[in-house]
Each structure stands twice: as C-alpha cells, then as structure tokens.
Design a protein around this motif. Sequence first.
Motif, PDB file in Angstrom:
ATOM      1  N   PHE A  65       0.859  -1.180   0.000  1.00  0.00           N
ATOM      2  CA  PHE A  65       0.000   0.000   0.000  1.00  0.00           C
ATOM      3  C   PHE A  65       0.897   1.232   0.000  1.00  0.00           C
ATOM      4  O   PHE A  65       1.846   1.325   0.782  1.00  0.00           O
ATOM      5  N   ARG A  66       0.580   2.196  -0.871  1.00  0.00           N
ATOM      6  CA  ARG A  66       1.465   3.345  -1.074  1.00  0.00           C
ATOM      7  C   ARG A  66       0.659   4.633  -1.187  1.00  0.00           C
ATOM      8  O   ARG A  66      -0.431   4.656  -1.770  1.00  0.00           O
ATOM      9  N   ARG A  67       1.221   5.689  -0.630  1.00  0.00           N
ATOM     10  CA  ARG A  67       0.649   7.024  -0.779  1.00  0.00           C
ATOM     11  C   ARG A  67       1.772   8.002  -1.098  1.00  0.00           C
ATOM     12  O   ARG A  67       2.766   8.072  -0.382  1.00  0.00           O
ATOM     13  N   ASP A  68       1.619   8.769  -2.192  1.00  0.00           N
ATOM     14  CA  ASP A  68       2.587   9.781  -2.579  1.00  0.00           C
ATOM     15  C   ASP A  68       2.041  11.171  -2.266  1.00  0.00           C
ATOM     16  O   ASP A  68       0.901  11.495  -2.661  1.00  0.00           O
ATOM     17  N   ASP A  69       2.848  11.984  -1.581  1.00  0.00           N
ATOM     18  CA  ASP A  69       2.459  13.340  -1.217  1.00  0.00           C
ATOM     19  C   ASP A  69       1.087  13.305  -0.537  1.00  0.00           C
ATOM     20  O   ASP A  69       0.882  12.537   0.391  1.00  0.00           O
TER      21      ASP A  69
END
Length: 272
Positions: A65-69
């Motif tokens: 699971f990834r979140r950018d900015d």
Amino acid sequence: MRQRPRGDSRGILDPGRLLREMRFRRHLPAESLRQWVEHYWLIDWALSAPFEQRVVPHPAVNVVFRRDDDGPESGEVAGVGRDLFRITLNGTGRVSGVQFRPGGFHPFWRQSVSELTGRREPLPFGRLTHPDVPAGVGASLTSAASDDERCRALDTLLTAWQPEPDPLAEEAVRMAEAIRTDRTVLRVDDFAARHDVPVRRLQRLFIEYVGVGPKWVIRRYRLQEAVEQATGGPLSWADLAADLGYSDQAHLVRDFTAVAGVSPAAYARSVR
C-alpha cells in the motif's frame, strides 16, 4: 516462534544508500499471522531529488500500500518477481508492505500462486476483496501516525481475509525456509532425498504454493547470498562460486550480472 524480524539486507542493492535516503524498518505481524507472514515493511521518504532503488526479489509474494504526497492510497499484490525490481521515488510518500513467507500467501489466495508470478495487480480485485474487511481500514495503512497503528491495520486486514489452514502450505513454507537457511542446499534432487520427498512432488508443491520451482528458489537464495557477500569487503569470487554451487566463477558472474544488472566486481566497487 520468532521474536523479531529479519535483520539482514538480502535482496536490497546498496542497502546503505537506501537507509541514508529514507526511513526503512520491519515489524512482525500479530502472532496468529506469523506462520504465513515474514514481516511488515514500512518506508517513509522526503526526497530532494529522484531516488532509484533496485531489489533482487525474494521468492515471496508482497502486498503493498502506497501514498505519494497528499494523493490517494493505492494498493497492489506483487507476485514473485523473476527479474530485478526497479522503482524511482520522488517528493514525499509512505509505503506499508506485507512480505509473505514463501508458500504463505496461498491460504489467502486459495489458488495456484504461480498465476501471480512476474505480475503486479492492483487492489482491490478478485478474491482479495473480502466482505469482512472493515470499512475504512485502508485509510490507516499509510496515513496512521505511528508504526504500531499501521501494523495493527495490516493485522486487521489480513485477519479479515480469513486464511484457511492448509497442511501443504505449511509444508511449502518449511521447505522454502530450509533452503533459505541452509547454504549446503545446492541441488533439487539432493534436497528432495534429504527430506524423503519425490522430486516431481516437490516441484508441483513449489509451483502451486510458492509460485516458482525449487531449483529457481535455490538459485535465487544463493544469488542473494552473493550480493550480501559483495558488500562485506574483498573476497575470492571463485571460492564463493564453489561455495554456492556454481560450476565455476564465470557461471556466478553471468547469473549475478543477469539479475543485478552489473557484474559482481562492479557492484562491490559501487557499494564501497
């Protein structure tokens, strides 16, 4: 039962640079999940320039699971990768990942893990969209303030997928772990004889539950050992090739270069 996660950097190319550029740590899952899950891995970054990380993949499935900015969270399931994994990160971001033990994803997937080999699929999809996953749990996988909160959210998610007990999955996990931890395992037929298992049955077990055959697993773990050794100082590549079961130094160099993208000597120079 394990009390702490693995502390080595096997598979990570130039781990020192990774640790200088971003926060990387591992945590164990809830005890009830440890028979299937190797560890959780969390990464946070705030970069002033693009950063490329390269990884020689383990014979393991990852759920990431990834979140950018300030963007939305994304999720994917990554099957066993046969080739070098490369990713370039920018700006700020966070990842909460699950590395399953080889063979440990099958009780969640409930189908041959080989269908995921070499693939990365977005979540939610298919059999991984489980009706018992609590609403909103995904929001805390990367947004939670503390590591403990992120790990508890992963525990909740995996427990809700209701992994099914499977003696064959347990056998596959044990066999893969024996290959990983015993450097004397160099040939499939010898390993099968040592465990009193027919070679064909062992091959079918690994394809179904691990996603790749036992020969590939042996070679990958021995190659990761070569990568790890290359970061430790001067060594004899010919002696290492013999220790890892290669026919000669040239064979090790070819395998290493094909997977890591550089020769062993060039890699050793770059990380020193």
